[in-house]
Scaffold this motif. Structure first.
Motif, PDB file in Angstrom:
ATOM      1  N   VAL A 428       0.899  -1.153  -0.009  1.00  0.00           N
ATOM      2  CA  VAL A 428       0.107   0.163  -0.015  1.00  0.00           C
ATOM      3  C   VAL A 428       0.759   1.308   0.178  1.00  0.00           C
ATOM      4  CG1 VAL A 428      -1.678   1.216   1.290  1.00  0.00           C
ATOM      5  CG2 VAL A 428      -1.741  -1.123   0.926  1.00  0.00           C
ATOM      6  N   GLY A 429       2.003   1.303   0.817  1.00  0.00           N
ATOM      7  CA  GLY A 429       2.839   2.279   0.911  1.00  0.00           C
ATOM      8  C   GLY A 429       3.524   2.628  -0.501  1.00  0.00           C
ATOM      9  N   LEU A 430       3.757   1.581  -1.360  1.00  0.00           N
ATOM     10  CA  LEU A 430       4.491   1.715  -2.706  1.00  0.00           C
ATOM     11  C   LEU A 430       3.539   2.292  -3.603  1.00  0.00           C
ATOM     12  CD1 LEU A 430       6.641  -1.510  -2.780  1.00  0.00           C
ATOM     13  CD2 LEU A 430       7.468   0.829  -2.381  1.00  0.00           C
ATOM     14  N   ALA A 431       2.279   1.701  -3.255  1.00  0.00           N
ATOM     15  CA  ALA A 431       1.077   2.245  -4.253  1.00  0.00           C
ATOM     16  C   ALA A 431       1.116   3.945  -4.041  1.00  0.00           C
ATOM     17  CB  ALA A 431      -0.189   1.767  -4.097  1.00  0.00           C
ATOM     18  N   LEU A 432       1.017   4.100  -2.684  1.00  0.00           N
ATOM     19  CA  LEU A 432       0.893   5.523  -2.610  1.00  0.00           C
ATOM     20  C   LEU A 432       2.217   6.545  -2.961  1.00  0.00           C
ATOM     21  CD1 LEU A 432      -0.503   5.565   1.093  1.00  0.00           C
ATOM     22  CD2 LEU A 432      -1.604   5.876  -0.680  1.00  0.00           C
ATOM     23  N   VAL A 433       3.005   5.905  -2.915  1.00  0.00           N
ATOM     24  CA  VAL A 433       4.512   6.561  -3.567  1.00  0.00           C
ATOM     25  C   VAL A 433       3.909   6.551  -5.136  1.00  0.00           C
ATOM     26  CG1 VAL A 433       6.754   6.303  -3.928  1.00  0.00           C
ATOM     27  CG2 VAL A 433       5.989   5.687  -1.925  1.00  0.00           C
ATOM     28  N   GLY A 434       3.528   5.477  -5.685  1.00  0.00           N
ATOM     29  CA  GLY A 434       3.225   5.699  -7.016  1.00  0.00           C
ATOM     30  C   GLY A 434       2.312   6.632  -7.602  1.00  0.00           C
ATOM     31  N   VAL A 435       1.377   6.964  -6.618  1.00  0.00           N
ATOM     32  CA  VAL A 435       0.202   8.033  -6.739  1.00  0.00           C
ATOM     33  C   VAL A 435       0.787   9.371  -6.609  1.00  0.00           C
ATOM     34  CG1 VAL A 435      -1.710   9.017  -5.961  1.00  0.00           C
ATOM     35  CG2 VAL A 435      -1.414   6.542  -6.250  1.00  0.00           C
ATOM     36  N   SER A 436       1.898   9.345  -5.810  1.00  0.00           N
ATOM     37  CA  SER A 436       2.474  10.435  -5.670  1.00  0.00           C
ATOM     38  C   SER A 436       3.402  10.969  -6.846  1.00  0.00           C
ATOM     39  CB  SER A 436       3.433  10.738  -4.338  1.00  0.00           C
ATOM     40  OG  SER A 436       2.517  10.456  -3.293  1.00  0.00           O
ATOM     41  N   VAL A 437       3.886  10.080  -7.379  1.00  0.00           N
ATOM     42  CA  VAL A 437       4.974  10.052  -8.663  1.00  0.00           C
ATOM     43  C   VAL A 437       3.997  10.712  -9.692  1.00  0.00           C
ATOM     44  CG1 VAL A 437       6.226   8.882 -10.439  1.00  0.00           C
ATOM     45  CG2 VAL A 437       6.658   8.693  -7.806  1.00  0.00           C
ATOM     46  N   ALA A 438       2.720   9.853  -9.774  1.00  0.00           N
ATOM     47  CA  ALA A 438       1.642  10.211 -10.993  1.00  0.00           C
ATOM     48  C   ALA A 438       1.287  11.622 -10.871  1.00  0.00           C
ATOM     49  CB  ALA A 438       0.706   9.239 -10.879  1.00  0.00           C
ATOM     50  N   MET A 439       0.924  12.070  -9.461  1.00  0.00           N
ATOM     51  CA  MET A 439       0.489  13.558  -9.417  1.00  0.00           C
ATOM     52  C   MET A 439       1.579  14.503  -9.791  1.00  0.00           C
ATOM     53  SD  MET A 439      -2.361  13.233  -8.451  1.00  0.00           S
ATOM     54  CE  MET A 439      -2.527  12.184  -9.641  1.00  0.00           C
ATOM     55  N   PHE A 440       3.236  14.063  -9.442  1.00  0.00           N
ATOM     56  CA  PHE A 440       4.073  15.049  -9.684  1.00  0.00           C
ATOM     57  C   PHE A 440       4.125  15.214 -11.269  1.00  0.00           C
ATOM     58  CE2 PHE A 440       8.668  14.860 -11.126  1.00  0.00           C
ATOM     59  CZ  PHE A 440       8.859  16.120 -10.851  1.00  0.00           C
ATOM     60  N   LEU A 441       4.265  14.212 -11.863  1.00  0.00           N
ATOM     61  CA  LEU A 441       3.933  14.076 -13.505  1.00  0.00           C
ATOM     62  C   LEU A 441       2.982  15.109 -14.037  1.00  0.00           C
ATOM     63  CD1 LEU A 441       4.996  10.169 -14.225  1.00  0.00           C
ATOM     64  CD2 LEU A 441       6.671  12.491 -14.112  1.00  0.00           C
ATOM     65  N   ASN A 442       1.921  14.902 -13.283  1.00  0.00           N
ATOM     66  CA  ASN A 442       0.763  15.758 -14.105  1.00  0.00           C
ATOM     67  C   ASN A 442       0.901  17.080 -13.601  1.00  0.00           C
ATOM     68  OD1 ASN A 442      -1.933  15.801 -14.644  1.00  0.00           O
ATOM     69  ND2 ASN A 442      -2.719  16.462 -12.468  1.00  0.00           N
ATOM     70  N   LEU A 443       1.916  17.530 -12.968  1.00  0.00           N
ATOM     71  CA  LEU A 443       2.118  18.985 -12.653  1.00  0.00           C
ATOM     72  C   LEU A 443       2.791  19.584 -14.087  1.00  0.00           C
ATOM     73  CD1 LEU A 443       3.983  19.069  -9.310  1.00  0.00           C
ATOM     74  CD2 LEU A 443       1.652  19.887  -9.585  1.00  0.00           C
ATOM     75  N   PHE A 444       3.306  18.663 -14.896  1.00  0.00           N
ATOM     76  CA  PHE A 444       3.824  19.162 -16.291  1.00  0.00           C
ATOM     77  C   PHE A 444       2.990  18.993 -17.236  1.00  0.00           C
ATOM     78  CE2 PHE A 444       7.182  17.935 -13.149  1.00  0.00           C
ATOM     79  CZ  PHE A 444       7.817  18.967 -13.027  1.00  0.00           C
ATOM     80  N   ASN A 445       1.695  18.398 -17.123  1.00  0.00           N
ATOM     81  CA  ASN A 445       0.731  18.377 -17.995  1.00  0.00           C
ATOM     82  C   ASN A 445       0.226  19.694 -18.790  1.00  0.00           C
ATOM     83  OD1 ASN A 445       0.570  15.477 -18.402  1.00  0.00           O
ATOM     84  ND2 ASN A 445      -1.168  15.223 -17.176  1.00  0.00           N
ATOM     85  N   PRO A 446      -0.255  19.649 -19.867  1.00  0.00           N
ATOM     86  CA  PRO A 446      -0.808  21.025 -20.539  1.00  0.00           C
ATOM     87  C   PRO A 446      -2.144  21.408 -19.170  1.00  0.00           C
ATOM     88  CG  PRO A 446      -0.740  19.345 -22.209  1.00  0.00           C
ATOM     89  CD  PRO A 446      -0.362  18.796 -20.915  1.00  0.00           C
TER      90      PRO A 446
END
Length: 571
Positions: A428-446
């Motif tokens: 679960v912790g790794l999944a939450l880290v994955g979500v955080s990474v996805a949210m970080f990448l989303n910062l650079f979306n159009p």
């Protein structure tokens, strides 16, 4: 006619909700303030000594109180002030680092009995003196409790603001206050500084010692004493015990005998006595062994210079550093891009956007409203910060047990039951880290600007709107804009609460894969007239949103929701 708000971000909070939120975040702030006060008081004590007078003194005694123990350096010295003799046994004052065996050996060599040196004396109270002033650099730990203060302060402000946390951490394009403009810089700056300091001391210095020790020469040594140290601590009324390898050994360098009690690269204690007992059994008093001595400092030695899995716990501060650096980068990037925003009369637009006038909407009943830019219910930055806070909270608690399990395996006495239990929590912790990474990448979306002819419409009303993307729009392969109506019902059972969601209306307004139309365009939709209007009944709500979804291959998709108010039919 009175308009009702629909989303969690815009629903007015009751006094009870605001009170509970204030208490929750206030605990964070209070904890940080208390720790800050304790550290600050100690730092002030250290700083005081820098205003004391350097005075010649004579060392009367400098020795180790008990072999193998920490912080057991005993020193006494004599000095003169205005013709009167004083004696002190205070080595330093305020903030100080823990003294291990190697440091004590160096102090004994530096301050031999009968030797002359300089001490620092408070001339206003000559009885106060220190042999050595503490380092003010240790005061950097003051930044650590500021993380809790920042979380608490931002949380409390978000509770009392209508737009919640997103309204606090989202930088405004124009006219924003100091909190909106510089709050995120302070918030992420604290994370970056604390993470950087902890990463240096807990990780980089440890790794440097590991690589340096690989070249230290082997030196014969004799075990003086060995035992399993027991350390008790009490928290919340519960007493726990951790164990350490306490071995004292002597060795000779340059015809002088030295002693050290450092076993491995990382000291400290942990759970699991069996592994420590096995090490002690191999190093009984009087037995011969081999230690590794620093050729540049013979007081610095190790019995075991191997790398253990526990050392990788030192990488945890890198998470704080990464959050801070990423947050600062994203905040500054947003501020720089926002500084070029222009405003066309009637409708705010994005830099370079060609404004196409939207006709004034007249809804049934004669209510006229002008065009406006919709704000997303939660900004990408708010989503990222929220995901990171949840991930840190979950993994912070889980790491305590994971570290214990890792140490048990590294010591040769694995705690299998604990390891099996922790597997799902770790996933679960790794999944939450994955979500955080996805949210970080989303910062650079159009990013999309959605301009509507009215922020609200009655059942059966017509709304014109247009959109415009900025950023790397070419990455978006398809665009879908949907008007969705859903019902939310919150249930409580004792202390537990759950929310059921049911979509009752979904109107596809735009579906296109044409690059030109994805970049910008106009459309129109009619609110269905046979459904429920927006409504907020506390635990039961009817929420309407315009949802924008942009598909990006092999990357987090564009996903933004915009709150929209549907009014009752005035007929």
């Amino acid at each position: 006619m009175r308009r009702t708000r629909t989303s969690a971000a815009s629903t007015p909070k009751t006094i009870a909700q605001k009170g509970c939120g204030t208490v929750f975040f206030g605990m964070f702030a209070l904890f940080g303030v208390l720790i800050f006060a304790v550290i600050a008081r100690s730092l002030v004590e250290t700083a005081r000594t820098y205003f004391w007078e350097e005075t010649p003194c004579t060392i009367l005694e400098a020795r180790r109180l008990e072999a193998g123990a920490d912080d057991d350096f005993i020193v006494r010295y004599r000095y003169m002030v205005e013709g009167r003799s004083y004696t002190s046994s205070r080595y330093t004052m305020g903030m100080k680092e823990s003294l291990d065996s190697s440091k004590i050996e160096r102090l004994i060599s530096r301050y031999p009995a009968g030797g002359n040196t300089l001490c620092h004396v408070n001339l206003k109270k000559p009885g106060e003196a220190v042999l050595q002033r503490g380092s003010l650099w240790i005061g950097l730990v003051l930044l650590f409790p500021l993380i809790f203060v920042a979380i608490g302060a931002f949380g409390i402000v978000s509770v009392w603001r209508e737009k919640g946390l997103a309204g606090v951490i989202t930088t405004r394009r124009k006219g924003g206050g100091a909190v909106e403009k510089f709050g995120p810089i302070f918030f992420f700056g604290i994370f970056a500084i604390v993470g950087g300091v902890l990463f240096y001391f807990l990780t980089l210095r440890t790794m440097k010692l590991y690589f340096d020790a690989r070249s230290w020469p082997e030196t014969p040594c004799t075990i003086v004493s060995s035992s399993v140290g027991s350390h008790r601590s009490t928290s919340n009324g519960k007493t726990s015990t951790t164990y350490s390898v306490d071995i004292v050994y002597s060795y000779v360098v340059g015809r002088r005998e030295y002693r050290s009690d450092r076993y491995g690269i990382m000291g400290g204690s942990s759970s699991g006595r069996a592994g420590k007992a096995a090490v002690v059994a191999r190093h009984r008093p009087g037995t011969k062994a081999v230690c590794f001595v620093n050729p540049n400092d013979p007081t610095d030695a190790l019995l075991n210079r191997e790398l253990s899995g526990v050392m990788f716990i030192g990488l945890l501060p890198a998470v704080f550093l990464l959050i801070g650096v990423i947050g600062l980068f994203a905040t500054v990037r947003t501020m720089l891009k926002s500084s070029g925003t222009v405003t066309i009369p009637g409708v705010p637009t994005l830099p370079g956007q060609q404004s196409v006038p939207l006709a004034q909407s007249v809804v049934p009943g004669g209510i006229a409203t002008g065009p406006a830019v919709l704000e997303p219910s939660a900004s990408p930055k708010a989503k990222f910060i929220g995901a990171v806070i949840v991930a840190l909270f979950w993994n912070g608690i889980t790491s305590v047990f994971v570290v214990s399990a890792v140490k048990s395996w590294s010591s040769g006495t694995p705690e299998i039951f604990l390891s099996l239990i922790m597997i799902p929590f770790l996933l679960v912790g790794l999944a939450l880290v994955g979500v955080s990474v996805a949210m970080f990448l989303n910062l650079f979306n159009p990013r999309i600007a959605l301009v509507v002819s009215s922020q609200s419409a009655p059942l059966g009303g017509t709304i014109d709107f247009r959109w415009n993307f900025r950023g790397a729009v070419a990455r978006i392969r398809s665009l879908r804009i949907v008007l969705e109506g859903r019902e939310e019902a919150r249930y409580r059972s004792g202390k537990n609460a759950a929310t059921d969601r049911k979509v009752f209306a979904q109107l596809a307004i735009v579906e296109t894969d044409d690059p030109g139309r994805i970049r910008e365009g106009q459309a129109q939709f009619v609110v269905p007239d046979n459904v429920m209007h927006s409504w907020d009944g506390g635990d039961n709500k009817i929420i309407w949103q315009l949802q924008v979804r942009g598909e990006i291959p092999r990357y987090p998709d564009v996903s933004e929701d915009f709150d929209f108010t549907v009014l009752p039919n005035p007929r």
